[in-house]
Design an enzyme around this catalytic site. Structure first.
Site, short mmCIF file in Angstrom:
data_model
loop_
_atom_site.label_atom_id
_atom_site.label_comp_id
_atom_site.label_asym_id
_atom_site.label_seq_id
_atom_site.Cartn_x
_atom_site.Cartn_y
_atom_site.Cartn_z
N HIS A 1 -13.10 -1.58 -2.53
CA HIS A 1 -12.22 -1.01 -1.51
C HIS A 1 -12.51 -1.62 -0.14
O HIS A 1 -12.49 -0.94 0.89
CB HIS A 1 -12.40 0.52 -1.44
CG HIS A 1 -11.16 1.26 -1.05
ND1 HIS A 1 -10.43 2.01 -1.93
CD2 HIS A 1 -10.52 1.37 0.14
CE1 HIS A 1 -9.40 2.55 -1.30
NE2 HIS A 1 -9.44 2.18 -0.04
N TYR B 1 -2.02 6.00 -5.35
CA TYR B 1 -3.07 6.99 -5.56
C TYR B 1 -2.49 8.14 -6.37
O TYR B 1 -1.28 8.35 -6.37
CB TYR B 1 -3.59 7.54 -4.23
CG TYR B 1 -4.47 6.61 -3.44
CD1 TYR B 1 -5.85 6.65 -3.58
CD2 TYR B 1 -3.92 5.69 -2.54
CE1 TYR B 1 -6.67 5.80 -2.84
CE2 TYR B 1 -4.72 4.85 -1.80
CZ TYR B 1 -6.10 4.91 -1.95
OH TYR B 1 -6.89 4.07 -1.23
N LYS C 1 -7.51 -0.69 -9.99
CA LYS C 1 -8.26 -1.31 -8.90
C LYS C 1 -9.46 -0.44 -8.55
O LYS C 1 -9.32 0.77 -8.36
CB LYS C 1 -7.36 -1.50 -7.68
CG LYS C 1 -8.02 -2.10 -6.45
CD LYS C 1 -6.96 -2.33 -5.37
CE LYS C 1 -7.57 -2.88 -4.09
NZ LYS C 1 -8.25 -1.81 -3.31
N SER D 1 0.83 -1.20 0.00
CA SER D 1 0.00 0.00 0.00
C SER D 1 0.86 1.25 0.00
O SER D 1 1.92 1.29 0.64
CB SER D 1 -0.90 0.00 1.24
OG SER D 1 -1.54 1.25 1.42
N THR E 1 -5.28 2.73 -7.65
CA THR E 1 -6.60 2.71 -7.02
C THR E 1 -7.43 3.87 -7.56
O THR E 1 -7.03 5.03 -7.44
CB THR E 1 -6.48 2.80 -5.49
OG1 THR E 1 -5.85 1.61 -5.02
CG2 THR E 1 -7.84 2.92 -4.84
#
Length: 390
Positions: free
Chosen positions: A279, A131, A255, A108, A157
């Site tokens: 999510h 992100y 995603k 992440s 994402t």
């Protein structure tokens, strides 16, 4: 609990007993009324397996390939935040467990260990989740750091123009550790009179303007653009996936796809893979359970790129069902965190091993010696009943 866990669900209670309430709620909670959180799991229960018998299953091969990387089973570690809240070694422990299981960990962006620290923890295939920030240079730098330190793909994402309303975090006034990957790049000081600081920080920093299409550059971007626009000359921002592609040579998976329409746009945008995800039910409550829309996305993609599933997987039979409906692999999020909280690196290893063992049994009892033998005919969904009722 008086006995050792026998399935991954047992780790949830162990984690609840071990973690401070604020941290447990942060990991376990979903958005608003948590309908989608429950539905992610319950939707699997409405899918039945149609086993075949008298098939030679004396040898079971669960191995598969994701973007050219061979893994022991179609089970990946999903990107989840702040592993040091669960265990002092954080993502480094999780990375070692994933490597021991011979599978892929997706780190992440909001990890409590840096890209570099996780890369140095063990030799393994890893992807990096990203992100897009309002400061695009930071997103570009993160992608380039991941590539430089040996990560093999970027997972973009796309479902977070703003953070979902996670009411447990609001009630707890959730305070989470700084994002290690952003040290020296971005300030973490935000004012959060109401709600969680994490929510406020995300809403201030994430770029909510991401889009599939190209768009005109605003005249306010520069006097030069303003002058040229007055002459009828219009410049365009590159399509956002195209922009990300310009920053790295790594393959890009997107995603957060839940519909046929967005899956089609993702293929047109040239991504290298799709992850069907809501999510972890932490964004839009009453979004569909991921397993319920998996087949819709698979049909839209038409085999052009791989489709993976994230959300609600708690059993080997869940993995089997997702594969039968067209997923190339599944991602595991909360069970990994609960295993880490309960028993550290060994807990994550056990969680992954449990799911692999259950998948192996499911394949044997369904007459599927290898992954490619799992087909659509091995499951029956609620939607399969509709034609017979008409």
């Amino acid at each position: 609990m008086s006995s050792e866990p026998v399935n991954v669900n047992d780790f949830k209670e162990l984690a609840r007993l071990k973690l401070p309430k604020m941290y447990y709620d942060f990991y376990a909670g979903g958005a608003e009324d948590e309908h989608t959180l429950r539905e992610n799991i319950q939707a699997f229960c409405r899918i039945m397996i149609r086993p075949r018998v008298l098939v030679d299953v004396s040898q079971i091969d669960m191995s598969t390939t994701i973007l050219g990387h061979r893994i022991s089973a179609p089970i990946l570690v999903a990107p989840t935040a702040a592993h040091k809240l669960a265990f002092h070694e954080g993502e480094q422990a999780t990375a070692r467990a994933a490597a021991a299981a011979k599978t892929i960990m997706i780190l992440s962006y909001s990890s409590t260990c840096s890209i570099e620290e996780v890369a140095s923890s063990c030799n393994a295939v890893r992807f990096f989740q990203l992100y897009i920030y309002k400061r695009r240079d930071i997103s570009a730098l993160l992608a380039q750091r991941a590539e430089r330190f040996g990560y093999k793909a970027i997972v973009l994402t796309a479902d977070t123009p703003r953070l979902g309303r996670r009411e447990a975090d609001i009630k707890n006034k959730m305070i989470r550790p700084p994002i290690k990957n952003l040290d020296g790049l971005m300030s973490f000081d935000v004012n959060a009179d109401q709600g969680s600081k994490f929510e406020t920080y995300a809403n201030v920093t994430l770029d909510a303007s991401l889009r599939w299409e190209v768009c005109p550059i605003s005249c306010s971007d520069s006097l030069y653009v303003y002058f040229l626009s007055s002459l009828g000359i219009i410049f365009y921002h590159p399509q956002d996936i195209m922009w990300l592609r310009s920053t790295t040579s790594l393959p890009i998976l997107i995603k957060g796809i839940l519909t046929h329409e967005d899956a089609t746009k993702a293929v047109e945008a040239g991504v290298d893979g799709i992850i069907v995800s809501n999510h972890g039910a932490r964004q839009l409550d009453f979004a569909p359970a991921t397993i319920s829309v998996l087949e819709e996305v698979v049909h839209a993609v038409k085999g052009k790129i791989p489709v993976l599933l994230d959300g609600g997987v708690r059993r080997g039979t869940d993995v089997f069902k997702a594969l039968a409906l067209g997923a190339q692999a599944v991602l595991i999020g909360r069970p990994v965190l609960f295993g880490l909280a309960a028993k550290g690196e060994g807990g994550v290893r056990t969680v992954l091993e449990m799911l692999k063992n259950e998948l192996e049994i499911s394949m044997a009892l369904s007459g599927c010696p290898c992954i490619k033998d799992i087909t659509r005919s091995h499951v029956r969904t609620p939607y399969d009943k509709l034609p017979s009722m008409l």
